[in-house]
Design an enzyme around this catalytic site. Structure first.
Site, PDB file in Angstrom:
ATOM      1  N   HIS A 122      69.270  30.351  -5.329  1.00 24.87           N
ATOM      2  CA  HIS A 122      69.155  29.319  -6.246  1.00 24.87           C
ATOM      3  C   HIS A 122      69.378  29.751  -7.795  1.00 24.87           C
ATOM      4  CE1 HIS A 122      66.435  26.437  -8.172  1.00 24.87           C
ATOM      5  NE2 HIS A 122      66.637  25.639  -7.273  1.00 24.87           N
ATOM      6  N   ASP A 199      62.948  35.762  -2.759  1.00 25.12           N
ATOM      7  CA  ASP A 199      62.987  34.393  -2.927  1.00 25.12           C
ATOM      8  C   ASP A 199      62.394  33.821  -1.569  1.00 25.12           C
ATOM      9  OD1 ASP A 199      62.525  31.853  -3.502  1.00 25.12           O
ATOM     10  OD2 ASP A 199      64.418  31.445  -4.344  1.00 25.12           O
ATOM     11  N   GLN A 202      61.813  29.003   0.476  1.00 23.40           N
ATOM     12  CA  GLN A 202      62.158  28.211   1.714  1.00 23.40           C
ATOM     13  C   GLN A 202      61.733  28.800   3.010  1.00 23.40           C
ATOM     14  OE1 GLN A 202      63.028  25.181   1.181  1.00 23.40           O
ATOM     15  NE2 GLN A 202      63.875  25.038  -0.903  1.00 23.40           N
ATOM     16  N   LYS A 225      55.986  23.209  -2.511  1.00 18.16           N
ATOM     17  CA  LYS A 225      56.827  23.144  -1.325  1.00 18.16           C
ATOM     18  C   LYS A 225      56.194  23.700   0.047  1.00 18.16           C
ATOM     19  CE  LYS A 225      61.149  24.936  -3.521  1.00 18.16           C
ATOM     20  NZ  LYS A 225      61.696  23.608  -4.218  1.00 18.16           N
ATOM     21  N   CYS A 365      71.243  23.262  -7.221  1.00 22.90           N
ATOM     22  CA  CYS A 365      71.078  24.514  -8.134  1.00 22.90           C
ATOM     23  C   CYS A 365      71.502  25.773  -7.478  1.00 22.90           C
ATOM     24  CB  CYS A 365      69.357  24.574  -8.319  1.00 22.90           C
ATOM     25  SG  CYS A 365      68.752  22.950  -9.143  1.00 22.90           S
TER      26      CYS A 365
END
Lengths: 410, 140
Positions: A122, A199, A202, A225, A365
Site C-alpha cells: 500500500h 503492515d 489486512q 479495519k 493505493c
C-alpha cells in the site's frame, strides 16, 4: 458449513448499519462496520470516564488513564506482544508506518545501507520509505512478486544482502489478499542483522496474528479495519528497538523533564504519543478486540474463507472476468481483485452501486503494483465474516450482467 | 435485482463506438485533460480557423462516462464558433450543478443524458472532463 452461516445471521444483528440496510457491503478491506458494543464503549468513555488521561491527579483522570492503558494491554495480548509497553497508539496504520520511517528509518539508515520494500505495498508502506531513501542516501530495493502475488525465495535472495538493514512488507496484500510468509522473511532479514516492518492492516482483522511467532520487529494496523472506530491505530515495536529510537512528534505528555537547555523524554511507549491521546478511540478499539475475540479469530478466518471460495467459484464461471492472482480461496483471505474486459472499474462499481452492492474500484493505493501487473486500475470485492451467501450471490449476479449492461453483446 | 443504471444506450454507444476517438492531422490546439479519481486521461485535439472549430478529436482512455461525454461534446462543437462552444460548456456545467432550465438541457441535445450525473457525485469529474478540457484549450 450451515452452522457457520446460522451463527453469522445472529452476529449481523450486532451491527446497526448492517441490520438497518439492504446494502451488500463488500468493501471491508477499506473499512469495516461497527458493532453496537464498540459504539457503546466509545459513548461510555465520554459519558462517564472522560478527563485528559495521564494529566490530572484527580480520580476521573485516573479512570481515563486506566481505560486507555487497559486498551493498550488488550492490543498487546491480542497480537501476542511481550508487554503492553510495546504498543504505541497512533491514528491508523499509515501513521504507524510513518512513525517507524521517520524515527527508526531516519535514525539508523545510512548511505551505503540497503533496505527493501515489496512492490505490492500500500502507498503507506512505500512512500514513507521512498522519503527515507531520498533523505538518508540509503539504497531502496524493490522486492518483486509473481503475478499470483507470491514472493518467491529467488525474489528474496535477489534483494536481501549483507547490507540489508530493514525490510518493509505486508502480511496480507490489500490487492491479492495473499498471506506472505512473514516468519520466513523475518528469519532471512535477521540473519543479516536487519529488522522487519510488517503492515498488518489486512491480516490482524482476519486471522490470528502473533508478532513474536512471526518474528516481527514492528507491526502496524488500523482500528477501523478491525471493527473499531476510525482515528485509532497501533504500532507494535520490539521494546529494545523502541527504546533506542528517538521520538516522532514532540510536545505534551511525551516528556519527563523540560528546561530551556535540557530535555528528558518519557519512557516507551509514551515518548511516541505526544499530545492529548485518542482515549475514546482506544476504548472503542478495546471493545472491538473483545468482540472479535469472543467470536474467535479461527471462526472469522474459516467463515471468510468459505465466503471467498463461493465468490471465486462464481467468478470463474463468468466470461470476461479476470481474477488478479490465483483462483484458490486460500490465496485470497477475503480479498478478490478483478477486471472486466472492456469495462472500466469505476463503471463496474457504479453498476454494482445501482444494484445495492458496495465494492471498491481504482488503484487501491498500490499504483506500483498496478504498474507491475500491467493494469491501470481494478475492482475489488472484500469480505467480512458478517457477509452472507446471499450478498455474495447478489455481487455475482450483478457481475454477470455488467458487460451486457455496458453495451456488449451476450 | 437489476436496477436501471445511468448507462443508457447513448452512453454505451459513444463509449464503445466513438466517432471522434482518433488523431487528427496538424491540430492547432492539443491539450491533455486528466481526472485522477478514475484515472481518465484524454488528449483533446482541435483545428480552429477564423474562430470556427473545423475539426476536433480525442485520444486516451478512461471510464465510459468520461469517454462518452468527450465524444458527445465533440459531436456538438465541431462546426461551431469557439464562443458557441464556450456557451455550451457553461450550459453543461450549469446542468451538472442542477441549475439548468429544460430549454438549456434540450439545447445540449445528447449531452443532456448527463443531467442525472448530479446524483452521482463521485462521477461528476468523469462527465465534465471533456468539457473542462475544451474550455481550457480554447482559452489557452
Amino acid at each position: 458449513m450451515e452452522s457457520l452461516k446460522s451463527r453469522v445471521l445472529e452476529l449481523r444483528k450486532d451491527f446497526p448499519l448492517i441490520a438497518g440496510s439492504n446494502l451488500a457491503y463488500l468493501d471491508n478491506a477499506a473499512t469495516t462496520q461497527k458493532p453496537q458494543c464498540v459504539l457503546d464503549a466509545w459513548n461510555k468513555y465520554y459519558e462517564s470516564m472522560n478527563a485528559n488521561p495521564m494529566r490530572g491527579v484527580y480520580e476521573l483522570s485516573e479512570v481515563a488513564t486506566q481505560a486507555y492503558e487497559d486498551a493498550r494491554a488488550a492490543v498487546a495480548a491480542f497480537i501476542g506482544a511481550a508487554s503492553a509497553e510495546e504498543i504505541v497508539f497512533t491514528r491508523n496504520a499509515t501513521e504507524s508506518l510513518n512513525l517507524v520511517a521517520y524515527t527508526y528509518g531516519m535514525q539508523f539508515l545510512k548511505p551505503g545501507d540497503e533496505f527493501v520494500v515489496s512492490v505490492a505495498e500500500h502507498h503507506s508502506n512505500f512512500l514513507p520509505w521512498k522519503m527515507v531513501a531520498e533523505k538518508t542516501g540509503a539504497t531502496l530495493k524493490c522486492l518483486k512478486c509473481e503475478m499470483t502475488g507470491e514472493i518467491t525465495d529467488e525474489a528474496l535472495a535477489e534483494v536481501i544482502t549483507e547490507k540489508t538493514k530493514l525490510v518493509a512488507v505486508t502480511q496480507v496484500s490489500n490487492v491479492f489478499g495473499r498471506i506472505n510468509n512473514i516468519r520466513h522473511i523475518a528469519d532471512m532479514v535477521h540473519a543479516v542483522g536487519g529488522v522487519i516492518v510488517v503492515d498488518g492492516s489486512q491480516s490482524v482483522p482476519h486471522m490470528k496474528v502473533n508478532v513474536q511467532e512471526l518474528g516481527a520487529d514492528f507491526l502496524a494496523f488500523s482500528g477501523h479495519k478491525l471493527y473499531g472506530p476510525m482515528g485509532i491505530g497501533a504500532l507494535y515495536g520490539r521494546y529494545e528497538l523502541l527504546e533506542k529510537t528517538q521520538p516522532f512528534l514532540r510536545g505534551g505528555e511525551m516528556i519527563e523533564i523540560v528546561h530551556w537547555d535540557r530535555v528528558k523524554f518519557a519512557e516507551v511507549p509514551h515518548k511516541f504519543e505526544a499530545g492529548t491521546v485518542n482515549a475514546g478511540g482506544a476504548v472503542g478499539l478495546h471493545a472491538a478486540i473483545d468482540y472479535v475475540s469472543s467470536i474467535g479469530m479461527d471462526f472469522i478466518h474459516a467463515r471468510e474463507l468459505e465466503l471467498t471460495a463461493r465468490t471465486l467459484e462464481g467468478m470463474k464461471n463468468i466470461s470476461g472476468v479476470n481474477i488478479i492472482g490465483t483462483d484458490e480461496a486460500c490465496d485470497h483471505n477475503g480479498i478478490v481483485t478483478f477486471t472486466v474486459d472492456g469495462v472500466h472499474p469505476h463503471d463496474v462499481a457504479s453498476i454494482m452501486s445501482a444494484d445495492g452492492v458496495a465494492i471498491r474500484a481504482g488503484h487501491h493505493c498500490a499504483q506500483p503494483l498496478m504498474d507491475h501487473l500491467g493494469v491501470s486500475s481494478t475492482s475489488r470485492v472484500s469480505l467480512s465474516f458478517y457477509n452472507t451467501e446471499e450478498e455474495v450471490d447478489r455481487f455475482l449476479t450483478c457481475l454477470s450482467s455488467i458487460r451486457r449492461r455496458m453495451g456488449f453483446g451476450e | 435485482m437489476e436496477s436501471k443504471t445511468f448507462y443508457s444506450e447513448i452512453i454505451n454507444d459513444h463509449n464503445l463506438h466513438p466517432l471522434h476517438k482518433h488523431d487528427i492531422e496538424k491540430p492547432d490546439i492539443v491539450l491533455e485533460g486528466v481526472n485522477p479519481s478514475c484515472g481518465d486521461d484524454i488528449v483533446l485535439q482541435l483545428k480552429v480557423k477564423d474562430g470556427v472549430i473545423t475539426d476536433g478529436s480525442y485520444v486516451g482512455e478512461g471510464c465510459a462516462i468520461s469517454q462518452a461525454s468527450a465524444d458527445i461534446m465533440l459531436d456538438m462543437i465541431i462546426g461551431r464558433t469557439t464562443d458557441e462552444a464556450i456557451a455550451l460548456h457553461d450550459k453543461f456545467m450549469n446542468m451538472i450543478k442542477g441549475n439548468a432550465t429544460e430549454e438549456d438541457i434540450e439545447e445540449l441535445e445528447e449531452a443532456g443524458v448527463f443531467s442525472e450525473i448530479s446524483h452521482m457525485p463521485a462521477r461528476v469529474k468523469c462527465a465534465v472532463l471533456g468539457w473542462k478540457t475544451v474550455k481550457e484549450a480554447i482559452e489557452s
